[in-house]
Design a protein around this motif. Structure first.
Motif, PDB file in Angstrom:
ATOM      1  N   VAL A   1      22.914 -67.742  -9.919  1.00  0.00           N
ATOM      2  CA  VAL A   1      22.085 -66.787  -9.711  1.00  0.00           C
ATOM      3  C   VAL A   1      21.880 -66.619  -8.103  1.00  0.00           C
ATOM      4  O   VAL A   1      21.900 -65.653  -7.408  1.00  0.00           O
ATOM      5  N   ALA A   2      21.701 -67.965  -7.262  1.00  0.00           N
ATOM      6  CA  ALA A   2      21.699 -68.131  -6.163  1.00  0.00           C
ATOM      7  C   ALA A   2      22.542 -67.297  -5.488  1.00  0.00           C
ATOM      8  O   ALA A   2      22.624 -66.687  -4.470  1.00  0.00           O
ATOM      9  N   LEU A   3      24.024 -67.534  -5.890  1.00  0.00           N
ATOM     10  CA  LEU A   3      25.292 -67.149  -5.174  1.00  0.00           C
ATOM     11  C   LEU A   3      25.129 -65.671  -5.377  1.00  0.00           C
ATOM     12  O   LEU A   3      25.662 -64.994  -4.317  1.00  0.00           O
ATOM     13  N   ILE A   4      24.848 -65.122  -6.524  1.00  0.00           N
ATOM     14  CA  ILE A   4      24.879 -63.722  -6.822  1.00  0.00           C
ATOM     15  C   ILE A   4      23.997 -63.179  -5.783  1.00  0.00           C
ATOM     16  O   ILE A   4      24.388 -61.815  -5.079  1.00  0.00           O
ATOM     17  N   PHE A   5      23.114 -63.495  -5.585  1.00  0.00           N
ATOM     18  CA  PHE A   5      21.731 -62.994  -4.869  1.00  0.00           C
ATOM     19  C   PHE A   5      22.117 -62.923  -3.392  1.00  0.00           C
ATOM     20  O   PHE A   5      22.037 -61.904  -2.698  1.00  0.00           O
ATOM     21  N   THR A   6      22.887 -64.057  -2.965  1.00  0.00           N
ATOM     22  CA  THR A   6      23.515 -64.054  -1.535  1.00  0.00           C
ATOM     23  C   THR A   6      24.389 -63.029  -1.457  1.00  0.00           C
ATOM     24  O   THR A   6      24.289 -62.235  -0.330  1.00  0.00           O
ATOM     25  N   ILE A   7      25.292 -62.743  -2.106  1.00  0.00           N
ATOM     26  CA  ILE A   7      26.268 -61.748  -2.182  1.00  0.00           C
ATOM     27  C   ILE A   7      25.826 -60.345  -2.053  1.00  0.00           C
ATOM     28  O   ILE A   7      26.003 -59.645  -1.232  1.00  0.00           O
ATOM     29  N   VAL A   8      24.761 -60.102  -2.959  1.00  0.00           N
ATOM     30  CA  VAL A   8      24.076 -58.855  -2.953  1.00  0.00           C
ATOM     31  C   VAL A   8      23.292 -58.732  -1.382  1.00  0.00           C
ATOM     32  O   VAL A   8      23.436 -57.557  -1.119  1.00  0.00           O
ATOM     33  N   VAL A   9      22.718 -59.616  -1.087  1.00  0.00           N
ATOM     34  CA  VAL A   9      21.723 -59.651   0.281  1.00  0.00           C
ATOM     35  C   VAL A   9      22.831 -59.035   1.120  1.00  0.00           C
ATOM     36  O   VAL A   9      22.599 -58.616   2.292  1.00  0.00           O
ATOM     37  N   TYR A  10      24.056 -60.044   1.243  1.00  0.00           N
ATOM     38  CA  TYR A  10      25.145 -59.712   2.398  1.00  0.00           C
ATOM     39  C   TYR A  10      25.226 -57.961   2.103  1.00  0.00           C
ATOM     40  O   TYR A  10      25.398 -57.580   3.437  1.00  0.00           O
ATOM     41  N   LEU A  11      25.647 -57.415   0.995  1.00  0.00           N
ATOM     42  CA  LEU A  11      25.978 -56.139   0.875  1.00  0.00           C
ATOM     43  C   LEU A  11      24.825 -55.087   1.176  1.00  0.00           C
ATOM     44  O   LEU A  11      25.173 -53.934   1.688  1.00  0.00           O
ATOM     45  N   THR A  12      23.766 -55.509   1.019  1.00  0.00           N
ATOM     46  CA  THR A  12      22.730 -54.563   0.899  1.00  0.00           C
ATOM     47  C   THR A  12      22.065 -54.245   2.391  1.00  0.00           C
ATOM     48  O   THR A  12      21.993 -54.975   3.334  1.00  0.00           O
ATOM     49  N   LYS A  13      22.107 -52.867   2.734  1.00  0.00           N
ATOM     50  CA  LYS A  13      21.396 -52.441   3.835  1.00  0.00           C
ATOM     51  C   LYS A  13      19.679 -52.640   3.715  1.00  0.00           C
ATOM     52  O   LYS A  13      19.262 -52.215   2.475  1.00  0.00           O
ATOM     53  N   PRO A  14      19.154 -53.017   4.587  1.00  0.00           N
ATOM     54  CA  PRO A  14      17.611 -52.918   4.369  1.00  0.00           C
ATOM     55  C   PRO A  14      17.072 -51.605   4.290  1.00  0.00           C
ATOM     56  O   PRO A  14      17.514 -50.423   4.800  1.00  0.00           O
ATOM     57  N   GLU A  15      16.164 -51.498   3.578  1.00  0.00           N
ATOM     58  CA  GLU A  15      15.323 -50.312   2.994  1.00  0.00           C
ATOM     59  C   GLU A  15      14.584 -49.775   4.259  1.00  0.00           C
ATOM     60  O   GLU A  15      14.212 -50.534   5.093  1.00  0.00           O
ATOM     61  N   LYS A  16      14.145 -48.523   4.442  1.00  0.00           N
ATOM     62  CA  LYS A  16      13.234 -47.953   5.472  1.00  0.00           C
ATOM     63  C   LYS A  16      11.992 -47.955   4.843  1.00  0.00           C
ATOM     64  O   LYS A  16      11.798 -47.341   3.834  1.00  0.00           O
ATOM     65  N   GLN A  17      10.831 -48.354   5.415  1.00  0.00           N
ATOM     66  CA  GLN A  17       9.732 -48.290   4.786  1.00  0.00           C
ATOM     67  C   GLN A  17       8.821 -47.258   5.297  1.00  0.00           C
ATOM     68  O   GLN A  17       9.073 -46.842   6.367  1.00  0.00           O
ATOM     69  N   LEU A  18       7.975 -46.702   4.451  1.00  0.00           N
ATOM     70  CA  LEU A  18       7.003 -45.567   4.523  1.00  0.00           C
ATOM     71  C   LEU A  18       5.652 -46.481   4.854  1.00  0.00           C
ATOM     72  O   LEU A  18       5.185 -46.921   3.910  1.00  0.00           O
ATOM     73  N   GLU A  19       5.353 -46.255   6.141  1.00  0.00           N
ATOM     74  CA  GLU A  19       3.880 -47.141   6.372  1.00  0.00           C
ATOM     75  C   GLU A  19       2.752 -45.943   6.432  1.00  0.00           C
ATOM     76  O   GLU A  19       2.894 -45.020   7.273  1.00  0.00           O
ATOM     77  N   ALA A  20       1.846 -46.177   5.775  1.00  0.00           N
ATOM     78  CA  ALA A  20       0.457 -45.304   6.018  1.00  0.00           C
ATOM     79  C   ALA A  20      -0.108 -45.644   7.179  1.00  0.00           C
ATOM     80  O   ALA A  20      -0.088 -46.681   7.807  1.00  0.00           O
ATOM     81  N   GLN A  21      -0.722 -44.582   7.723  1.00  0.00           N
ATOM     82  CA  GLN A  21      -1.385 -44.806   9.127  1.00  0.00           C
ATOM     83  C   GLN A  21      -2.827 -44.634   9.106  1.00  0.00           C
ATOM     84  O   GLN A  21      -3.189 -43.853   8.453  1.00  0.00           O
ATOM     85  N   LYS A  22      -3.444 -45.359  10.181  1.00  0.00           N
ATOM     86  CA  LYS A  22      -4.772 -45.048  10.353  1.00  0.00           C
ATOM     87  C   LYS A  22      -5.123 -43.563  10.948  1.00  0.00           C
ATOM     88  O   LYS A  22      -4.443 -43.307  12.010  1.00  0.00           O
ATOM     89  N   PHE A  23      -5.934 -42.923  10.449  1.00  0.00           N
ATOM     90  CA  PHE A  23      -6.503 -41.679  11.181  1.00  0.00           C
ATOM     91  C   PHE A  23      -5.472 -40.656  11.351  1.00  0.00           C
ATOM     92  O   PHE A  23      -5.751 -39.674  12.047  1.00  0.00           O
ATOM     93  N   ARG A  24      -4.309 -40.766  10.508  1.00  0.00           N
ATOM     94  CA  ARG A  24      -3.219 -39.822  10.422  1.00  0.00           C
ATOM     95  C   ARG A  24      -3.255 -39.373   9.101  1.00  0.00           C
ATOM     96  O   ARG A  24      -3.157 -40.025   8.033  1.00  0.00           O
ATOM     97  N   VAL A  25      -2.571 -38.236   8.739  1.00  0.00           N
ATOM     98  CA  VAL A  25      -2.017 -37.452   7.568  1.00  0.00           C
ATOM     99  C   VAL A  25      -0.726 -38.151   7.235  1.00  0.00           C
ATOM    100  O   VAL A  25      -0.581 -38.458   6.074  1.00  0.00           O
ATOM    101  N   GLU A  26       0.209 -38.052   8.204  1.00  0.00           N
ATOM    102  CA  GLU A  26       1.328 -38.294   7.771  1.00  0.00           C
ATOM    103  C   GLU A  26       1.931 -39.963   7.852  1.00  0.00           C
ATOM    104  O   GLU A  26       1.083 -40.734   8.274  1.00  0.00           O
TER     105      GLU A  26
END
Lengths: 66, 292, 218, 231
Positions: free
Chosen positions: C32-57
């Motif tokens: 499990v640890a090895l498979i996860f290491t490989i997947v982590v190596y292959l994966t690009k990080p996600e882009k996060q959507l962050e809610a903002q204070k006092f803004r709509v977008e």
């Protein structure tokens, strides 16, 4: 070929290889291959059953302002 | 080809069908408690099949291939649980490891999509993991009583000494809390609470949702089976029909518990689970000091 | 004795002092640890959507390349250390792997340029440093009491190790940051970059299970 | 031989754990980040003490990895602390305070912040420096040299904080002493050799080497204070 089906193809190949392995080998390794094969086949077959997406902006999360 | 694999395939299909139907029953009973007719019992199965042929697209915010991998891992994890627990009757400790991986799946599903709701679900899953994993101190108590954590040995012990449910009621209660946490609409289900849309599953829709549904049906069956085998005894798991009857009974109890309690706030849920884990730890210490 | 806890024992690989053992339990953990290491190596990080204070977008957050590279390396180190901790059958070795995972966890989030994330990882680092005392201390006390650190030899020695076990468990709790020490680590999980954050969570959970196994064995 | 190790085991354990618990208490009281980090390092040292209590060859083999791991952890955490401070300082643009800022005179900073015209600021450095130099001369040897150097350093630094230059007379004297240090070094070597060659005259040799060392160390270390003056 869109990205979903490309992933599906890879997983289908992995799944079929594992199935082949289950038939060939004996013992513990069969269980391991079975556990890998089932989800791979599930996604691999499923990705060819689903229709093509009809969304305009594919991949955009339906969120406020994005 | 090993003939045991055919057993495992049988077992998988059995687990999937029984688990789906039990989850449907669970939903039906909750609906009746709330005074609605509710969906038919096969609704969960229908959902799974319907979603299996629905389109998916990868969100542009998603981190691939983790986004797909966690959904597939969910199936792998619970298939492993089935094989380890029911087919091989091996160590209970591996089951804990598998339950822990379930938490990883929730976390990964939530975070890999990049959606804010999924992120909150993922972070909440980390919270609940901090509280649910200590509940597995149950295993230590079982070890002190039966001197083994292999499920086959525990079954042997029970066939000689009688079921563990009456010998260690606190531990049985703690394990039951785990079942409650895993069942849908549970008071401890902060990960999938309706206040955060669908929690970690918000961005896994269509085919991927169907795969997760399959995994959850298997998970429900496996956890019920482990509870029955470890605490009630070998005479129940020896015959599939009796097992099924007891599972239906447990599902009714779970449905009543979940239907009559509100969803707790995250910190309340964690505190309550920690309190129960503390009780189990006291039990373990008592058994240790009294010499098992 | 051992096989009643971890299932069948398949074999032992001795590298001098360091003994690796393969059992049902450790193989599953290792894979499990090895498979996860490989997947982590292959994966690009996600882009996060962050809610903002006092803004709509919502704001789209993207992880930069230099931040990504060092974090990916630390995540891989963390995965390899976890895989090693699954296989080792030497108590002190295991404690070292635990600490290594702790350091790698700090390293994964230390490249994030966010105030609150760094604060959380600093607090976690302090706890991890303090936790080395009970962890290595109990290993030393077990060595002094029984004269061995091998997990195959320890169950054969009929000495009560209750106190040492409790201290070891406390050290593990601090090092992996579970329930009582949880407040220090929680904010780390909000950092962007899901595959790497997942590695933090995975490593600590796997190590908890392995510690339970060790404490039941000895 | 073994008895010593056995009898030392329990005291070592007690000391290790009490050091750990005391520094945890200290962390409880001390809220400053840097202090908490240093105190956490003290806890790690207590960990090494406990391992050392085992008292065999194996313990020695265990201390080294333990030390390496704890150092790595210290480095990682301090790096995190530095990055955090850096980010904070970028965010807030906080005011930086210099050493002795409140005592700076208007001719140095250009603005009169506090109305300071204290006699003691000018006289006390000289007084302290003289006392330290005299005491160092009495001590002699390496320690005495260090004390003398402290006096000289204190004088030079306090002059600089006050915004005054060191007078040319003192500078010349200083350079002369630095020139003398080569001769003093030779004195020290000869005194040291004399110990072995002429054991009868040990007192002379002792005085010679002590005197040589005090001049050498004092003048050389005192030069540190002189660095800022060189143009």
């Amino acid at each position: 070929m869109d990205e979903e089906r490309k992933c599906g193809l890879y997983l289908l190949i992995i799944g079929l290889l594992c199935t082949f392995g289950i038939v060939m080998f004996k013992g513990m390794i069969c269980y391991l291959l079975y556990v890998i094969a089932v989800p791979c086949l599930l996604y691999g077959i499923g990705s060819y059953l689903i229709p093509k997406t009809r969304r305009k902006n594919a991949g955009r999360l339906p969120f406020r302002g994005f | 080809m090993d003939s045991s694999i055919i057993n495992v395939v049988n077992l998988t299909i059995h687990a999937f069908l029984v688990g789906s139907l039990l989850l449907g029953l669970h939903r039906k009973i909750i609906a009746r408690i709330q005074g609605r007719p509710g969906p038919p019992i096969i609704q969960y199965l229908l959902h799974t099949i319907k979603f299996y042929v629905k389109e998916i697209t990868f969100p542009i915010t998603a981190g691939n291939p983790l986004y797909i991998f966690v959904a597939l891992l969910d199936v792998s994890v619970w298939l492993t649980a089935l094989i380890i627990a029911i087919d091989l009757k091996s160590s209970l400790l591996i089951i804990i490891g598998i339950y822990v991986l379930q938490k990883i799946v929730e976390h990964g599903c939530g975070l890999s999509s990049g959606s804010p709701y999924g992120k909150i679900g993922g972070v909440r899953s980390v919270f609940s993991a901090a509280a649910e994993v200590p509940l597995f101190a149950v295993v230590a108590a079982i070890y002190l009583t039966t001197h083994s954590v292999l499920i086959s040995d525990i079954l042997n012990y029970q066939s000689i000494h009688g079921s563990l449910l009456f010998k260690m009621p606190i531990c049985a209660f703690a394990f039951f809390i785990l079942l409650v946490s895993k069942a849908p609409n549970s008071p401890f289900g902060i990960v999938k609470g309706k206040d955060i849309v669908s929690g970690y599953m918000t961005e896994h829709y269509g085919l991927l949702a169907s795969i997760i549904y399959i995994a959850e049906a298997i998970a429900y069956f496996a956890l019920l089976w482990i509870f029955i085998a470890v605490f009630i005894g070998p005479w129940v798991v020896s015959h599939p029909l009796i097992t099924l009857a007891v599972m239906v009974g447990l599902t009714v109890i779970l449905a009543f518990v979940n239907g009559l309690t509100p969803l707790l706030a995250p910190h309340h849920s964690v505190m309550l689970q920690m309190t129960i884990a503390g009780l189990v730890l006291c039990d373990v210490l008592y058994r240790l000091i009294m010499g098992g | 004795m051992i096989s009643s806890i971890i299932g069948q024992l398949f074999g032992i690989v001795p590298f001098g002092d360091i003994v690796f053992g393969f059992s049902e339990f450790s193989i599953i953990g290792f894979v499990v640890a090895l498979i996860f290491t490989i997947v982590v190596y292959l994966t690009k990080p996600e882009k996060q959507l962050e809610a903002q204070k006092f803004r709509v977008e919502d704001k789209l957050e993207v992880v930069s390349l230099e931040e990504l590279k060092i974090r990916r390396m630390m995540a891989i180190v963390c995965g390899i250390a976890t895989a090693g901790a699954m296989l080792t059958y030497d108590l002190f070795d295991y404690a070292l792997f635990l600490t290594l995972v702790g350091i790698a966890n700090i390293g994964i989030v230390s490249a994030v340029k966010k105030d609150w994330v760094l604060n959380a990882s600093y607090q976690y680092g302090l706890i991890a440093m303090i936790a080395t005392l009970p962890l290595f201390g109990s290993a030393g006390m077990i060595l002094a009491k029984t004269g061995t650190l091998s997990l195959f030899e320890l169950p054969k020695i009929p000495t009560s190790l209750l106190f040492e076990k409790i201290i070891f468990a406390a050290g593990m709790a601090g090092e992996t940051g579970i329930a009582p020490f949880y407040a220090s680590k929680a904010e780390m999980f909000r950092a962007p970059g899901s595959p790497y954050i997942l590695m933090i969570h995975l490593s600590s959970l796997l190590l908890i299970v392995r510690t339970v196994e060790i404490l039941l064995t000895i | 031989m073994e008895n010593i190790i056995y009898s030392l085991y329990h005291p070592t354990m007690i000391i290790g754990f009490s050091v750990g618990i005391l520094s945890l208490l200290a962390i409880g009281f001390q809220k400053d980040d840097l202090h908490a980090l240093i105190l956490a390092d003290v806890v790690e040292c207590a960990m090494l003490v406990i391992i050392a209590g085992v008292g065999t060859d194996l313990a020695e083999a265990l201390i080294l990895p333990g030390l390496v791991v704890s150092l790595a952890e210290l480095l990682a955490v301090s790096e995190v602390l530095i990055t955090r401070k850096h980010i904070q300082s970028k965010n807030h643009d906080s005011k930086k305070f210099k050493l002795f800022e409140e005592f700076k005179l208007p001719l140095h900073t250009g603005e009169l912040k506090y109305d300071i015209e204290m006699e003691v600021l000018k006289t006390s450095p000289k007084f302290f420096a003289i006392i330290l130099i005299v005491y160092g001369a009495i001590l002699s040897g390496f320690t005495g040299g260090a004390v003398i150097a402290t006096g000289l350093l204190f004088y030079a630094l306090s002059q600089r904080v006050l915004g005054l230059n060191i007078s040319d007379d003192v500078k010349t004297l200083w350079e002369g002493m630095a020139g003398l240090s080569g001769v003093a070094w030779a004195f020290w070597i000869f005194g040291f050799l004399g110990f072995f060659l002429f054991p009868k005259y040990w007192l002379v040799c002792l005085l010679m080497s002590g005197l040589g060392l005090v001049i050498k160390v004092g003048s050389k270390l005192g030069l540190v204070g002189y660095i800022g003056e060189v143009k």
